[in-house]
Design a protein around this motif. Structure first.
Motif, mmCIF file in Angstrom:
data_model
loop_
_atom_site.group_PDB
_atom_site.id
_atom_site.type_symbol
_atom_site.label_atom_id
_atom_site.label_comp_id
_atom_site.label_asym_id
_atom_site.label_seq_id
_atom_site.Cartn_x
_atom_site.Cartn_y
_atom_site.Cartn_z
ATOM 1 N N ARG A 1 -9.294 -7.183 -6.220
ATOM 2 C CA ARG A 1 -9.391 -5.769 -5.816
ATOM 3 C C ARG A 1 -9.196 -5.636 -4.306
ATOM 4 O O ARG A 1 -8.457 -4.784 -3.828
ATOM 5 C CB ARG A 1 -10.746 -5.193 -6.238
ATOM 6 C CG ARG A 1 -10.765 -4.651 -7.668
ATOM 7 C CD ARG A 1 -12.046 -3.879 -7.947
ATOM 8 N NE ARG A 1 -13.201 -4.752 -8.114
ATOM 9 C CZ ARG A 1 -13.530 -5.351 -9.265
ATOM 10 N NH1 ARG A 1 -12.793 -5.161 -10.344
ATOM 11 N NH2 ARG A 1 -14.570 -6.151 -9.343
ATOM 12 N N ARG A 2 -9.883 -6.528 -3.566
ATOM 13 C CA ARG A 2 -9.817 -6.473 -2.109
ATOM 14 C C ARG A 2 -8.387 -6.658 -1.610
ATOM 15 O O ARG A 2 -7.961 -6.058 -0.629
ATOM 16 C CB ARG A 2 -10.739 -7.548 -1.514
ATOM 17 C CG ARG A 2 -10.835 -7.542 0.002
ATOM 18 C CD ARG A 2 -11.758 -8.646 0.504
ATOM 19 N NE ARG A 2 -11.284 -9.987 0.170
ATOM 20 C CZ ARG A 2 -10.297 -10.624 0.807
ATOM 21 N NH1 ARG A 2 -9.686 -10.036 1.808
ATOM 22 N NH2 ARG A 2 -9.928 -11.845 0.438
ATOM 23 N N LEU A 3 -7.630 -7.517 -2.313
ATOM 24 C CA LEU A 3 -6.259 -7.815 -1.901
ATOM 25 C C LEU A 3 -5.245 -6.825 -2.470
ATOM 26 O O LEU A 3 -4.035 -6.981 -2.276
ATOM 27 C CB LEU A 3 -5.894 -9.246 -2.342
ATOM 28 C CG LEU A 3 -6.673 -10.361 -1.642
ATOM 29 C CD1 LEU A 3 -6.479 -11.691 -2.361
ATOM 30 C CD2 LEU A 3 -6.255 -10.475 -0.187
ATOM 31 N N GLY A 4 -5.734 -5.839 -3.213
ATOM 32 C CA GLY A 4 -4.835 -4.826 -3.765
ATOM 33 C C GLY A 4 -4.055 -5.292 -4.975
ATOM 34 O O GLY A 4 -2.984 -4.759 -5.279
ATOM 35 N N LEU A 5 -4.579 -6.302 -5.664
ATOM 36 C CA LEU A 5 -3.871 -6.853 -6.827
ATOM 37 C C LEU A 5 -4.378 -6.275 -8.147
ATOM 38 O O LEU A 5 -3.959 -6.723 -9.210
ATOM 39 C CB LEU A 5 -4.038 -8.384 -6.856
ATOM 40 C CG LEU A 5 -3.345 -9.142 -5.724
ATOM 41 C CD1 LEU A 5 -3.790 -10.595 -5.718
ATOM 42 C CD2 LEU A 5 -1.835 -9.044 -5.878
ATOM 43 N N GLY A 6 -5.264 -5.299 -8.078
ATOM 44 C CA GLY A 6 -5.837 -4.765 -9.310
ATOM 45 C C GLY A 6 -7.198 -5.379 -9.555
ATOM 46 O O GLY A 6 -7.783 -6.007 -8.659
ATOM 47 N N ASP A 7 -7.694 -5.220 -10.767
ATOM 48 C CA ASP A 7 -9.070 -5.663 -11.023
ATOM 49 C C ASP A 7 -9.150 -6.814 -12.018
ATOM 50 O O ASP A 7 -10.198 -7.072 -12.603
ATOM 51 C CB ASP A 7 -9.928 -4.498 -11.504
ATOM 52 C CG ASP A 7 -9.343 -3.827 -12.721
ATOM 53 O OD1 ASP A 7 -8.306 -4.321 -13.225
ATOM 54 O OD2 ASP A 7 -9.908 -2.820 -13.175
ATOM 55 N N ARG A 8 -8.030 -7.503 -12.205
ATOM 56 C CA ARG A 8 -8.043 -8.652 -13.126
ATOM 57 C C ARG A 8 -7.484 -9.884 -12.418
ATOM 58 O O ARG A 8 -6.502 -9.765 -11.668
ATOM 59 C CB ARG A 8 -7.189 -8.356 -14.363
ATOM 60 C CG ARG A 8 -7.745 -7.249 -15.249
ATOM 61 C CD ARG A 8 -6.822 -6.998 -16.424
ATOM 62 N NE ARG A 8 -5.575 -6.359 -16.015
ATOM 63 C CZ ARG A 8 -4.462 -6.341 -16.744
ATOM 64 N NH1 ARG A 8 -4.422 -6.968 -17.902
ATOM 65 N NH2 ARG A 8 -3.389 -5.727 -16.314
ATOM 66 N N PRO A 9 -8.069 -11.065 -12.675
ATOM 67 C CA PRO A 9 -7.541 -12.303 -12.066
ATOM 68 C C PRO A 9 -6.072 -12.540 -12.428
ATOM 69 O O PRO A 9 -5.600 -12.127 -13.498
ATOM 70 C CB PRO A 9 -8.442 -13.396 -12.649
ATOM 71 C CG PRO A 9 -9.715 -12.696 -12.969
ATOM 72 C CD PRO A 9 -9.305 -11.320 -13.425
ATOM 73 N N VAL A 10 -5.388 -13.226 -11.531
ATOM 74 C CA VAL A 10 -3.952 -13.511 -11.674
ATOM 75 C C VAL A 10 -3.769 -14.921 -12.230
ATOM 76 O O VAL A 10 -4.327 -15.885 -11.689
ATOM 77 C CB VAL A 10 -3.247 -13.395 -10.306
ATOM 78 C CG1 VAL A 10 -1.762 -13.704 -10.434
ATOM 79 C CG2 VAL A 10 -3.469 -12.005 -9.709
ATOM 80 N N ASN A 11 -2.991 -15.037 -13.271
ATOM 81 C CA ASN A 11 -2.758 -16.350 -13.882
ATOM 82 C C ASN A 11 -1.990 -17.274 -12.929
ATOM 83 O O ASN A 11 -1.131 -16.825 -12.162
ATOM 84 C CB ASN A 11 -1.951 -16.164 -15.172
ATOM 85 C CG ASN A 11 -2.150 -17.297 -16.162
ATOM 86 O OD1 ASN A 11 -3.146 -18.030 -16.103
ATOM 87 N ND2 ASN A 11 -1.226 -17.439 -17.096
ATOM 88 N N GLN A 12 -2.287 -18.575 -13.003
ATOM 89 C CA GLN A 12 -1.528 -19.549 -12.215
ATOM 90 C C GLN A 12 -0.081 -19.588 -12.725
ATOM 91 O O GLN A 12 0.155 -19.628 -13.950
ATOM 92 C CB GLN A 12 -2.143 -20.940 -12.338
ATOM 93 C CG GLN A 12 -3.460 -21.116 -11.588
ATOM 94 C CD GLN A 12 -4.684 -20.871 -12.443
ATOM 95 O OE1 GLN A 12 -4.592 -20.310 -13.535
ATOM 96 N NE2 GLN A 12 -5.847 -21.276 -11.966
ATOM 97 N N GLY A 13 0.865 -19.626 -11.789
ATOM 98 C CA GLY A 13 2.271 -19.653 -12.185
ATOM 99 C C GLY A 13 2.625 -20.777 -13.153
ATOM 100 O O GLY A 13 3.315 -20.549 -14.156
ATOM 101 N N PRO A 14 2.150 -22.003 -12.897
ATOM 102 C CA PRO A 14 2.481 -23.092 -13.828
ATOM 103 C C PRO A 14 1.949 -22.858 -15.247
ATOM 104 O O PRO A 14 2.523 -23.366 -16.219
ATOM 105 C CB PRO A 14 1.815 -24.312 -13.184
ATOM 106 C CG PRO A 14 1.779 -23.976 -11.726
ATOM 107 C CD PRO A 14 1.510 -22.496 -11.670
#
Lengths: 138, 137
Positions: free
Chosen positions: B44-57
């Motif tokens: 949220r703080r980084l402006g990415l929304g409110d859900r964790p981001v999956n690792q690319g690999p």
């Protein structure tokens, strides 16, 4: 920076790593000693001699600055196996400064890692490109 | 001998819902310090929304699973070259797909080249690339 060799090191492909990684990736539960093919990447990164945080620092960045994985080329020359200690060597192969529409100035840093069997054969290679945003003042 | 031809469609693989818990496991396995993979508050703080981001690999891994299912196991996947096009978030439904673009005889196996794609439910591509698998001759 191009041509700089990474420290390198070793990666022990242990059973628990393969089991947990297969679980994370929603892959079938391992039934023999063949590792999930993604271990070409995980072994390379795990044995390159730098943690992910150190790799970001090498690029004068940190996790808080939003580095992103841009591209990955993973080549498997022979399947990786559980129970094997792989040696990893690598170097930075390209550094480019670019301008992106959404992130502004960024550096695209590419490094190639080779994963070697105990008898010295190259079992796999990974060429990874990471995007390091540099902000408006770069 | 298995018959494979250019234009053959690889059966899709569906990830019904990307798990935030599995991202935490992977972050620990990789010693990955990037908080966006486990801390929704930081997202949220980084402006990415409110859900964790999956690792690319992890996203690559789903495509590899599709290739393994189709070609016959871990030893069949020989190359995967991808470009990451967007973030995948916890709870996303993903579909991996592929199509055969070339078939040739290798030393002792059939070498099959494919275009591969991972898209979010709704069609937005999050990863695109090329793969090479081998099939028994």
């Amino acid at each position: 920076m191009t041509g700089r060799r990474l420290p390198g090191g070793f990666f022990d492909l242990e059973h628990y790593r393969n089991w947990l990684t297969s679980d994370v990736l929603c892959a079938p539960r391992p039934s023999d000693d063949l590792a999930h093919p993604m271990f070409c990447y995980y072994a390379a990164m795990g044995g390159m001699g730098l943690s992910i945080a150190e790799m970001f620092a090498l690029a004068n960045s940190s996790a808080s600055e939003g580095p992103m994985f841009g591209e990955c080329d993973m080549e498997v020359f022979e399947p990786l196996r559980v129970g094997v200690r792989y040696e990893v060597r690598g170097e930075i192969t390209d550094v480019r400064r670019k301008q992106g529409a959404s992130i502004g100035v960024f550096d695209l840093i590419t490094f190639r890692l080779e994963v070697m069997t105990p008898d010295g054969a190259v079992a796999g290679a990974c060429t990874n490109s990471f995007v390091f945003p540099r902000g408006a003042g770069a | 001998m298995r018959h494979v031809a250019v234009g053959d469609v690889i059966p899709e693989l569906v990830i019904p819902s990307v798990s935030a818990e599995k991202m935490k496991t992977m972050a620990a396995l990789l010693a990955d310090p990037n908080t966006i993979h486990w801390d929704a508050e930081d997202c949220r703080r980084l402006g990415l929304g409110d859900r964790p981001v999956n690792q690319g690999p992890n996203n690559m891994g789903y495509v590899v699973n599709m290739l393994m299912d189709w070609a016959g196991g871990p030893a069949s996947v020989r190359r995967l070259k991808v470009r990451f096009l967007g973030n995948v978030f916890a709870g996303d439904r993903l579909v991996a797909s592929g199509e055969v673009t070339n078939v040739r005889m290798g030393d002792d196996a059939i070498v099959v080249e494919c275009d591969v794609l991972l898209r979010r439910d709704g069609g937005e591509p999050v990863l695109r690339g090329k793969a090479e698998v081998i099939l028994p001759a």
